[in-house]
Design an enzyme around this catalytic site. Structure first.
Site, PDB file in Angstrom:
ATOM      1  CB  CYS A   1      23.887  40.122  37.778  1.00  0.00           C
ATOM      2  SG  CYS A   1      24.104  39.759  36.037  1.00  0.00           S
TER       3      CYS A   1
ATOM      4  CE1 TYR B   1      22.502  33.598  34.182  1.00  0.00           C
ATOM      5  CE2 TYR B   1      22.213  35.563  35.509  1.00  0.00           C
ATOM      6  CZ  TYR B   1      22.056  34.210  35.349  1.00  0.00           C
ATOM      7  OH  TYR B   1      21.461  33.485  36.334  1.00  0.00           O
ATOM      8  N   GLY B   2      25.911  37.705  30.221  1.00  0.00           N
ATOM      9  CA  GLY B   2      26.115  38.897  29.391  1.00  0.00           C
ATOM     10  C   GLY B   2      26.288  38.637  27.915  1.00  0.00           C
TER      11      GLY B   2
ATOM     12  CG  ASP C   1      26.972  38.134  39.066  1.00  0.00           C
ATOM     13  OD1 ASP C   1      26.277  38.435  38.082  1.00  0.00           O
ATOM     14  OD2 ASP C   1      28.213  38.163  39.025  1.00  0.00           O
TER      15      ASP C   1
ATOM     16  CB  CYS D   1      30.036  44.321  34.067  1.00  0.00           C
ATOM     17  SG  CYS D   1      30.256  42.547  34.400  1.00  0.00           S
ATOM     18  CB  THR D   2      28.781  43.063  39.614  1.00  0.00           C
ATOM     19  OG1 THR D   2      28.348  41.848  38.968  1.00  0.00           O
ATOM     20  CG2 THR D   2      27.584  43.939  39.871  1.00  0.00           C
ATOM     21  CG  HIS D   3      32.235  39.362  36.520  1.00  0.00           C
ATOM     22  ND1 HIS D   3      30.887  39.141  36.576  1.00  0.00           N
ATOM     23  CD2 HIS D   3      32.822  38.144  36.651  1.00  0.00           C
ATOM     24  CE1 HIS D   3      30.658  37.832  36.718  1.00  0.00           C
ATOM     25  NE2 HIS D   3      31.817  37.212  36.775  1.00  0.00           N
TER      26      HIS D   3
HETATM   27  N1  DGL Z   1      28.352  40.310  36.500  1.00  0.00           N
HETATM   28  C1  DGL Z   1      27.398  40.404  35.449  1.00  0.00           C
HETATM   29  C2  DGL Z   1      26.857  41.808  35.325  1.00  0.00           C
HETATM   30  O1  DGL Z   1      27.015  42.622  36.192  1.00  0.00           O
HETATM   31  C3  DGL Z   1      27.875  40.023  34.084  1.00  0.00           C
HETATM   32  C4  DGL Z   1      28.516  38.728  33.869  1.00  0.00           C
HETATM   33  C5  DGL Z   1      28.125  38.150  32.530  1.00  0.00           C
HETATM   34  O2  DGL Z   1      28.731  38.462  31.518  1.00  0.00           O
HETATM   35  O3  DGL Z   1      27.181  37.431  32.494  1.00  0.00           O
HETATM   36  O4  DGL Z   1      26.244  42.110  34.312  1.00  0.00           O
END
Ligand code: DGL
Length: 299
Positions: A74, A42-43, A10, A185-187
């Site tokens: 991710c 990334y998002g 991720d 989103c995994t976060h």
């Molecule tokens: N954890 C990432 C996802 O599941 C996002 C984190 C980001 O904003 O890049 O999309």
């Protein structure tokens, strides 16, 4: 019995929520977790081309060191890169993560579903197709929760800022009758208790991590890659393109790993990622940065 490890990656700590589900479902397996924190987030910051570029670098690093399966933990990287990674590395199965819309459609009673995901995921073709497939049956409301991944990455899971962002996103959804919420989103898995407090005990919250773990189990068995007997205690090796000491603290905080967790640093050199491994185990707190040596991790 199949040797090799499962690679999980991720842009930061979000994929640790997927790793946690994998470790529980597959205690005999070894894992390598890569956090691309140098390119976080990334998002919002990265376009699809950049996400593909860094995802490809990480996948190549993992494949070359003997990954037997790779989990793209991710949503943004899955949307931007999964298909191409499968084409580039056909020798290794890839499992991606996608917003749990299908289970949400089956679970909702009101017919209104709230999706919390980053901008990159919400504007991706993959997500647009997913919505198109289900939107005729239900009403789907999405929100990118700006600033939320940054707070989670910084270790804030329930502060006033997190509550404000979540409240702003879910209140209009609740007003329109949403009874089911998808963590896209995994976060966001790490703020599930905070979200729960806002949406109430009756609402359904759907995280993709359990489904990813189930799919990984299935693929391991289907392809004869499952490790059926542990020869020695399996564990997880951690890598980050950011600050290893900070990431070690994040892992301990979010996964409750013991203090011996050690993190290797990945650096981008001559068009590929290389691991800088410490010459010997020394406690993170006293590791001088000069003790890092540039060398490739042996396969
Ligand atoms: N954890 C990432 C996802 O599941 C996002 C984190 C980001 O904003 O890049 O999309």
């Amino acid at each position: 019995m199949h040797e090799g490890f499962i690679g999980v990656f991720d842009v930061g700590v979000g994929g640790l929520s997927v790793l946690r589900a994998l470790q529980q479902a597959l205690p005999m397996e070894a894992f390598w977790y890569v956090a691309d924190q140098a390119h976080f987030p990334y998002g919002r910051e990265q376009d699809e081309k950049a996400i593909l570029h860094w995802s490809d670098g990480i996948a190549r690093f993992l494949v070359e060191r003997g990954a037997k399966l790779i989990v793209v933990a991710c949503h943004a990287a899955t949307a931007a890169a999964l298909q191409r990674l499968r084409m580039r590395y056909p020798q290794v199965p890839f499992v991606g993560v996608e917003p749990a819309l299908k289970p949400a459609v089956m679970a909702t009673r009101s017919g209104v579903i709230g999706v919390l995901a980053t901008e990159a995921t919400l504007r991706s073709q993959r997500y647009v197709h997913l919505v198109r497939r289900y939107a005729s049956y239900v009403k789907i409301l999405s929100d990118p929760c700006p600033g939320l991944v940054e707070r989670i990455e910084a270790g804030d899971l329930d502060g006033p800022g997190v509550r404000r962002i979540l409240r702003r996103a879910v209140e209009p959804m609740l007003e329109q009758g949403a009874d089911t919420f998808v963590l896209g989103c995994t976060h966001y898995s790490f703020v599930e208790p905070t979200l729960r407090a806002l949406v109430g005990p009756e609402a359904i919250l759907l995280d993709s991590a359990p489904e990813v773990a189930r799919r990984v189990q299935e693929v391991l068995f289907e392809t004869g890659r499952a490790r059926l007997l542990p020869r020695f205690p399996q564990g997880t090796r951690y890598f980050t393109t950011g600050d290893p000491r900070r990431f070690a603290q994040q892992v301990v905080r979010l996964l409750g790993e013991d203090q011996s967790v050690s993190v290797h640093r990945l650096v981008w050199q001559e068009g590929r990622f290389l691991a800088r491994v410490r010459p010997r185990e020394i406690p993170m707190a006293v590791t001088p940065s000069s003790a890092w040596q540039a060398m490739a991790v042996p396969a």
